[in-house]
Design an enzyme around this catalytic site. Structure first.
Site, PDB file in Angstrom:
ATOM      1  N   HIS A  55      74.541  70.382  12.394  1.00 18.09           N
ATOM      2  CA  HIS A  55      73.926  71.223  11.877  1.00 18.09           C
ATOM      3  C   HIS A  55      73.079  72.136  11.654  1.00 18.09           C
ATOM      4  O   HIS A  55      72.730  72.404  13.388  1.00 18.09           O
ATOM      5  CB  HIS A  55      73.313  70.581  10.219  1.00 18.09           C
ATOM      6  CG  HIS A  55      72.207  69.806   9.749  1.00 18.09           C
ATOM      7  ND1 HIS A  55      71.663  68.930  11.733  1.00 18.09           N
ATOM      8  CD2 HIS A  55      71.117  69.863   9.611  1.00 18.09           C
ATOM      9  CE1 HIS A  55      70.668  68.715  11.384  1.00 18.09           C
ATOM     10  NE2 HIS A  55      70.108  68.638  10.452  1.00 18.09           N
ATOM     11  N   HIS A  57      69.642  72.892  11.096  1.00 17.25           N
ATOM     12  CA  HIS A  57      68.152  73.144  11.624  1.00 17.25           C
ATOM     13  C   HIS A  57      67.604  73.654  13.038  1.00 17.25           C
ATOM     14  O   HIS A  57      68.449  72.819  13.577  1.00 17.25           O
ATOM     15  CB  HIS A  57      67.817  71.295  11.438  1.00 17.25           C
ATOM     16  CG  HIS A  57      67.576  71.258   9.505  1.00 17.25           C
ATOM     17  ND1 HIS A  57      68.017  70.184   9.353  1.00 17.25           N
ATOM     18  CD2 HIS A  57      67.914  72.217   8.659  1.00 17.25           C
ATOM     19  CE1 HIS A  57      67.929  70.652   6.913  1.00 17.25           C
ATOM     20  NE2 HIS A  57      67.690  71.689   7.338  1.00 17.25           N
ATOM     21  N   ASP A  59      65.576  71.630  14.871  1.00 17.61           N
ATOM     22  CA  ASP A  59      65.477  70.235  15.642  1.00 17.61           C
ATOM     23  C   ASP A  59      66.885  69.904  16.304  1.00 17.61           C
ATOM     24  O   ASP A  59      66.785  69.055  16.944  1.00 17.61           O
ATOM     25  CB  ASP A  59      64.450  69.522  15.373  1.00 17.61           C
ATOM     26  CG  ASP A  59      65.316  69.193  14.169  1.00 17.61           C
ATOM     27  OD1 ASP A  59      65.504  69.911  12.820  1.00 17.61           O
ATOM     28  OD2 ASP A  59      65.586  67.456  13.629  1.00 17.61           O
ATOM     29  N   HIS A  60      67.845  70.886  15.641  1.00 16.51           N
ATOM     30  CA  HIS A  60      69.174  70.537  16.512  1.00 16.51           C
ATOM     31  C   HIS A  60      69.706  71.650  17.796  1.00 16.51           C
ATOM     32  O   HIS A  60      70.647  71.844  17.856  1.00 16.51           O
ATOM     33  CB  HIS A  60      70.685  70.212  15.000  1.00 16.51           C
ATOM     34  CG  HIS A  60      70.283  68.414  14.977  1.00 16.51           C
ATOM     35  ND1 HIS A  60      70.503  67.743  14.808  1.00 16.51           N
ATOM     36  CD2 HIS A  60      68.821  68.291  14.057  1.00 16.51           C
ATOM     37  CE1 HIS A  60      69.154  66.472  13.763  1.00 16.51           C
ATOM     38  NE2 HIS A  60      68.626  67.347  13.470  1.00 16.51           N
ATOM     39  N   HIS A 113      72.235  66.585   3.555  1.00 14.55           N
ATOM     40  CA  HIS A 113      71.171  67.286   4.360  1.00 14.55           C
ATOM     41  C   HIS A 113      71.788  68.354   4.135  1.00 14.55           C
ATOM     42  O   HIS A 113      70.412  69.281   3.883  1.00 14.55           O
ATOM     43  CB  HIS A 113      71.381  66.268   5.558  1.00 14.55           C
ATOM     44  CG  HIS A 113      70.347  66.536   6.372  1.00 14.55           C
ATOM     45  ND1 HIS A 113      69.263  66.509   5.707  1.00 14.55           N
ATOM     46  CD2 HIS A 113      69.983  67.687   7.735  1.00 14.55           C
ATOM     47  CE1 HIS A 113      67.876  66.651   6.355  1.00 14.55           C
ATOM     48  NE2 HIS A 113      68.833  67.625   7.644  1.00 14.55           N
ATOM     49  N   ASP A 130      71.484  63.871  10.731  1.00 16.71           N
ATOM     50  CA  ASP A 130      71.144  63.811   9.580  1.00 16.71           C
ATOM     51  C   ASP A 130      71.192  63.408   8.239  1.00 16.71           C
ATOM     52  O   ASP A 130      70.867  63.198   8.128  1.00 16.71           O
ATOM     53  CB  ASP A 130      69.996  64.468   9.827  1.00 16.71           C
ATOM     54  CG  ASP A 130      68.994  65.403  10.909  1.00 16.71           C
ATOM     55  OD1 ASP A 130      68.506  64.543  11.698  1.00 16.71           O
ATOM     56  OD2 ASP A 130      67.976  66.171  10.733  1.00 16.71           O
ATOM     57  N   HIS A 168      67.906  60.905  15.024  1.00 21.89           N
ATOM     58  CA  HIS A 168      66.864  60.536  14.907  1.00 21.89           C
ATOM     59  C   HIS A 168      66.111  59.040  14.873  1.00 21.89           C
ATOM     60  O   HIS A 168      67.366  58.450  14.367  1.00 21.89           O
ATOM     61  CB  HIS A 168      66.181  61.186  13.406  1.00 21.89           C
ATOM     62  CG  HIS A 168      65.299  62.430  13.489  1.00 21.89           C
ATOM     63  ND1 HIS A 168      64.581  63.209  14.283  1.00 21.89           N
ATOM     64  CD2 HIS A 168      66.567  63.595  13.022  1.00 21.89           C
ATOM     65  CE1 HIS A 168      64.736  64.636  13.517  1.00 21.89           C
ATOM     66  NE2 HIS A 168      65.822  64.772  13.117  1.00 21.89           N
TER      67      HIS A 168
HETATM   68 FE    FE Z   1      67.178  66.732  12.331  1.00 23.18          FE
HETATM   69 ZN    ZN Z   2      68.500  68.394   9.932  1.00 23.71          ZN
END
Ligand code: FE
Ligand code: ZN
Length: 256
Positions: A55, A57, A59-60, A113, A130, A168
Protein backbone atom coordinates in the site's frame (compact mmCIF):
# COMPACT_ATOMS: atom_id res chain seq x y z
CA UNK A 1 17.49 -25.26 -6.42
CA UNK A 2 18.23 -24.01 -2.91
CA UNK A 3 15.34 -23.34 -0.53
CA UNK A 4 13.80 -19.91 -0.40
CA UNK A 5 14.84 -17.84 2.56
CA UNK A 6 12.57 -15.17 4.09
CA UNK A 7 14.05 -12.68 6.56
CA UNK A 8 13.33 -9.17 7.83
CA UNK A 9 15.37 -6.00 7.57
CA UNK A 10 14.28 -3.74 10.44
CA UNK A 11 13.50 -0.13 9.48
CA UNK A 12 12.39 3.00 11.35
CA UNK A 13 10.94 2.30 14.82
CA UNK A 14 9.08 -0.94 14.22
CA UNK A 15 8.84 -1.69 10.47
CA UNK A 16 10.00 -4.87 8.83
CA UNK A 17 11.12 -4.89 5.20
CA UNK A 18 10.68 -8.57 4.26
CA UNK A 19 13.26 -10.12 1.94
CA UNK A 20 12.83 -13.26 -0.15
CA UNK A 21 16.16 -14.72 -1.13
CA UNK A 22 17.45 -17.62 -3.19
CA UNK A 23 20.90 -18.13 -4.70
CA UNK A 24 22.03 -14.55 -4.11
CA UNK A 25 18.86 -12.99 -5.58
CA UNK A 26 16.43 -11.05 -3.37
CA UNK A 27 13.04 -9.44 -3.70
CA UNK A 28 11.91 -6.98 -1.03
CA UNK A 29 8.44 -6.22 0.27
CA UNK A 30 7.55 -2.67 1.34
CA UNK A 31 10.95 -0.96 1.40
CA UNK A 32 9.99 2.18 3.29
CA UNK A 33 13.66 3.06 3.49
CA UNK A 34 16.35 2.21 0.92
CA UNK A 35 19.22 2.26 3.43
CA UNK A 36 18.70 -1.12 5.16
CA UNK A 37 18.18 -2.78 1.76
CA UNK A 38 21.30 -1.21 0.21
CA UNK A 39 23.24 -2.13 3.32
CA UNK A 40 22.10 -5.77 3.02
CA UNK A 41 22.95 -5.86 -0.70
CA UNK A 42 26.45 -4.49 -0.18
CA UNK A 43 27.22 -6.78 2.78
CA UNK A 44 25.90 -9.95 1.15
CA UNK A 45 26.64 -9.32 -2.52
CA UNK A 46 22.99 -10.25 -3.23
CA UNK A 47 21.24 -8.77 -6.26
CA UNK A 48 17.83 -7.16 -6.06
CA UNK A 49 15.31 -8.59 -8.57
CA UNK A 50 11.97 -7.02 -7.63
CA UNK A 51 10.04 -4.80 -5.24
CA UNK A 52 6.55 -5.68 -3.96
CA UNK A 53 4.39 -3.01 -2.37
CA UNK A 54 1.26 -3.60 -0.28
CA UNK A 55 0.00 0.00 0.00
CA UNK A 56 0.99 3.60 -0.52
CA UNK A 57 2.03 4.73 2.98
CA UNK A 58 5.45 6.30 3.11
CA UNK A 59 6.86 3.79 5.60
CA UNK A 60 6.24 1.13 2.91
CA UNK A 61 7.21 3.02 -0.25
CA UNK A 62 9.85 5.59 0.74
CA UNK A 63 12.79 3.54 -0.56
CA UNK A 64 11.45 2.82 -4.06
CA UNK A 65 13.04 5.80 -5.84
CA UNK A 66 16.53 5.29 -4.48
CA UNK A 67 16.51 1.51 -5.03
CA UNK A 68 15.26 1.72 -8.61
CA UNK A 69 17.69 4.56 -9.40
CA UNK A 70 20.52 2.11 -8.65
CA UNK A 71 18.94 -0.85 -10.39
CA UNK A 72 15.74 -0.59 -12.45
CA UNK A 73 13.89 -3.60 -11.07
CA UNK A 74 10.16 -4.25 -11.52
CA UNK A 75 7.96 -2.58 -8.90
CA UNK A 76 4.68 -4.43 -8.26
CA UNK A 77 2.19 -2.21 -6.47
CA UNK A 78 -1.57 -1.81 -6.12
CA UNK A 79 -3.30 -0.43 -9.17
CA UNK A 80 -5.76 1.57 -7.06
CA UNK A 81 -3.08 3.65 -5.33
CA UNK A 82 -0.98 5.40 -8.05
CA UNK A 83 2.37 4.81 -6.34
CA UNK A 84 5.32 6.59 -7.96
CA UNK A 85 7.73 4.11 -9.53
CA UNK A 86 5.16 1.36 -10.14
CA UNK A 87 6.03 -0.71 -13.22
CA UNK A 88 3.49 -3.52 -12.68
CA UNK A 89 0.12 -2.45 -11.27
CA UNK A 90 -1.63 -5.33 -9.51
CA UNK A 91 -5.05 -5.93 -8.04
CA UNK A 92 -6.91 -8.71 -6.25
CA UNK A 93 -7.14 -11.89 -8.35
CA UNK A 94 -3.93 -11.23 -10.28
CA UNK A 95 -1.07 -13.66 -10.32
CA UNK A 96 2.45 -12.32 -10.11
CA UNK A 97 5.60 -14.20 -11.08
CA UNK A 98 9.11 -13.56 -9.86
CA UNK A 99 11.05 -15.60 -12.42
CA UNK A 100 14.47 -14.96 -10.82
CA UNK A 101 13.25 -16.64 -7.64
CA UNK A 102 11.08 -19.25 -9.39
CA UNK A 103 7.96 -18.32 -7.42
CA UNK A 104 4.45 -17.01 -7.99
CA UNK A 105 2.06 -15.10 -5.78
CA UNK A 106 -1.67 -14.62 -5.81
CA UNK A 107 -2.58 -11.00 -5.23
CA UNK A 108 -5.30 -10.60 -2.59
CA UNK A 109 -7.55 -7.56 -2.30
CA UNK A 110 -7.07 -6.42 1.31
CA UNK A 111 -8.65 -2.96 1.12
CA UNK A 112 -9.56 -1.29 4.39
CA UNK A 113 -6.43 0.20 5.98
CA UNK A 114 -6.05 1.99 2.64
CA UNK A 115 -8.31 2.00 -0.40
CA UNK A 116 -6.17 -0.30 -2.57
CA UNK A 117 -4.18 -2.35 -0.05
CA UNK A 118 -3.14 -5.76 -1.44
CA UNK A 119 -1.53 -8.87 -0.01
CA UNK A 120 0.80 -11.35 -1.68
CA UNK A 121 0.04 -15.03 -1.07
CA UNK A 122 1.70 -18.29 -2.00
CA UNK A 123 1.22 -21.56 -0.15
CA UNK A 124 2.38 -21.21 3.48
CA UNK A 125 3.30 -17.53 3.03
CA UNK A 126 1.34 -14.28 3.12
CA UNK A 127 2.74 -10.75 3.01
CA UNK A 128 -0.08 -8.75 4.52
CA UNK A 129 1.40 -5.26 4.99
CA UNK A 130 -0.67 -3.28 7.49
CA UNK A 131 -3.90 -5.32 7.23
CA UNK A 132 -3.27 -8.00 9.85
CA UNK A 133 -0.89 -7.57 12.79
CA UNK A 134 -0.08 -10.00 15.57
CA UNK A 135 -3.28 -9.92 17.67
CA UNK A 136 -4.39 -6.81 15.80
CA UNK A 137 -5.19 -5.13 12.50
CA UNK A 138 -4.43 -1.89 10.67
CA UNK A 139 -6.20 1.35 11.42
CA UNK A 140 -9.00 2.45 9.15
CA UNK A 141 -7.49 5.30 7.13
CA UNK A 142 -9.35 5.17 3.81
CA UNK A 143 -11.56 2.11 3.63
CA UNK A 144 -14.63 1.11 5.59
CA UNK A 145 -14.89 -1.21 8.58
CA UNK A 146 -16.84 -3.62 6.35
CA UNK A 147 -13.96 -3.70 3.85
CA UNK A 148 -11.34 -4.29 6.52
CA UNK A 149 -13.40 -7.00 8.16
CA UNK A 150 -13.85 -8.70 4.76
CA UNK A 151 -10.09 -8.51 4.18
CA UNK A 152 -9.40 -10.09 7.57
CA UNK A 153 -11.93 -12.83 6.87
CA UNK A 154 -10.17 -13.53 3.58
CA UNK A 155 -6.92 -13.90 5.52
CA UNK A 156 -8.61 -15.99 8.23
CA UNK A 157 -9.86 -18.40 5.56
CA UNK A 158 -6.33 -19.21 4.32
CA UNK A 159 -4.83 -22.54 5.39
CA UNK A 160 -4.17 -22.47 9.14
CA UNK A 161 -0.45 -23.09 8.78
CA UNK A 162 0.08 -20.11 6.50
CA UNK A 163 2.77 -17.82 7.92
CA UNK A 164 1.73 -14.17 7.91
CA UNK A 165 4.50 -11.62 7.47
CA UNK A 166 3.16 -8.22 8.48
CA UNK A 167 5.05 -4.96 8.22
CA UNK A 168 5.18 -3.86 11.87
CA UNK A 169 6.32 -5.29 15.20
CA UNK A 170 3.11 -4.56 17.08
CA UNK A 171 2.35 -7.97 18.60
CA UNK A 172 3.11 -7.12 22.26
CA UNK A 173 0.63 -4.23 22.31
CA UNK A 174 -1.86 -6.36 20.34
CA UNK A 175 -1.65 -8.97 23.11
CA UNK A 176 -2.42 -6.35 25.78
CA UNK A 177 -5.50 -5.29 23.88
CA UNK A 178 -6.59 -8.89 23.24
CA UNK A 179 -6.30 -9.62 26.99
CA UNK A 180 -8.55 -6.65 27.76
CA UNK A 181 -11.15 -7.89 25.27
CA UNK A 182 -11.00 -11.58 26.20
CA UNK A 183 -9.59 -11.97 29.73
CA UNK A 184 -10.87 -15.55 29.81
CA UNK A 185 -8.92 -16.69 26.72
CA UNK A 186 -5.91 -18.64 28.04
CA UNK A 187 -4.42 -18.93 24.53
CA UNK A 188 -3.73 -15.19 24.65
CA UNK A 189 -1.87 -15.61 27.93
CA UNK A 190 0.23 -18.44 26.47
CA UNK A 191 1.01 -16.43 23.36
CA UNK A 192 1.79 -13.38 25.50
CA UNK A 193 4.50 -15.31 27.35
CA UNK A 194 6.07 -16.45 24.08
CA UNK A 195 5.93 -12.93 22.64
CA UNK A 196 7.56 -11.49 25.78
CA UNK A 197 10.31 -14.11 25.56
CA UNK A 198 11.00 -13.29 21.89
CA UNK A 199 11.04 -9.53 22.51
CA UNK A 200 13.34 -9.89 25.53
CA UNK A 201 15.74 -11.78 23.26
CA UNK A 202 15.47 -9.03 20.62
CA UNK A 203 13.75 -11.39 18.17
CA UNK A 204 10.80 -10.66 15.88
CA UNK A 205 7.35 -12.05 16.77
CA UNK A 206 6.60 -12.11 13.03
CA UNK A 207 5.79 -14.28 11.15
CA UNK A 208 2.95 -15.94 12.99
CA UNK A 209 0.42 -18.43 11.70
CA UNK A 210 -3.20 -17.93 10.76
CA UNK A 211 -3.95 -20.55 13.45
CA UNK A 212 -2.29 -18.27 16.08
CA UNK A 213 -4.45 -15.37 14.94
CA UNK A 214 -7.71 -17.32 14.83
CA UNK A 215 -7.09 -18.37 18.45
CA UNK A 216 -6.05 -14.98 19.87
CA UNK A 217 -6.79 -12.01 17.59
CA UNK A 218 -10.07 -10.36 18.69
CA UNK A 219 -10.58 -8.84 15.23
CA UNK A 220 -10.90 -12.39 13.85
CA UNK A 221 -13.09 -13.46 16.77
CA UNK A 222 -16.12 -11.19 16.44
CA UNK A 223 -18.48 -14.17 16.82
CA UNK A 224 -17.02 -15.31 20.16
CA UNK A 225 -19.31 -14.82 23.17
CA UNK A 226 -16.68 -13.12 25.35
CA UNK A 227 -15.74 -10.67 22.57
CA UNK A 228 -19.39 -9.80 22.00
CA UNK A 229 -19.93 -9.38 25.77
CA UNK A 230 -16.93 -7.03 26.11
CA UNK A 231 -18.15 -4.95 23.18
CA UNK A 232 -21.65 -4.85 24.65
CA UNK A 233 -20.24 -3.45 27.90
CA UNK A 234 -18.44 -0.71 25.94
CA UNK A 235 -21.51 0.15 23.87
CA UNK A 236 -23.94 -0.13 26.78
CA UNK A 237 -26.14 -2.41 24.64
CA UNK A 238 -25.88 -5.56 22.58
CA UNK A 239 -24.14 -5.05 19.22
CA UNK A 240 -26.54 -5.49 16.29
CA UNK A 241 -24.28 -7.71 14.21
CA UNK A 242 -20.74 -8.91 13.57
CA UNK A 243 -19.78 -5.75 11.70
CA UNK A 244 -20.78 -3.65 14.68
CA UNK A 245 -18.65 -5.85 16.95
CA UNK A 246 -15.72 -5.31 14.60
CA UNK A 247 -16.26 -1.54 14.30
CA UNK A 248 -16.52 -1.16 18.07
CA UNK A 249 -13.33 -3.17 18.58
CA UNK A 250 -11.49 -1.00 16.05
CA UNK A 251 -12.68 2.20 17.78
CA UNK A 252 -11.75 0.76 21.20
CA UNK A 253 -8.28 -0.15 19.90
CA UNK A 254 -7.79 3.39 18.54
CA UNK A 255 -8.14 4.75 22.09
CA UNK A 256 -6.54 1.89 23.98
FE1 FE B 1 2.87 0.92 8.03
ZN1 ZN C 1 0.10 1.72 6.54
Amino acid sequence: MKPLDVFPLPAFEDNYIWCLRRDGIVAVVDPGDAAPVLDHLSRSGDHLCAILITHHHRDHTGGIAELTARRPVPVHAPDAEAIAGTTHAVSGGDRLTLPELGIDFDVLDLAGHTRGHVGYYRPATLFCGDTLFGCGCGRLFEGTAAQLQAALKRIGALPRLTFAYCAHEYTASGIRFAEAVEPGNTEIEVRGREVARLRAAGLPTVPFTIADELATNPFLRCQEAEVIASVARRLGRAPANELEVFSALRAWRDNF
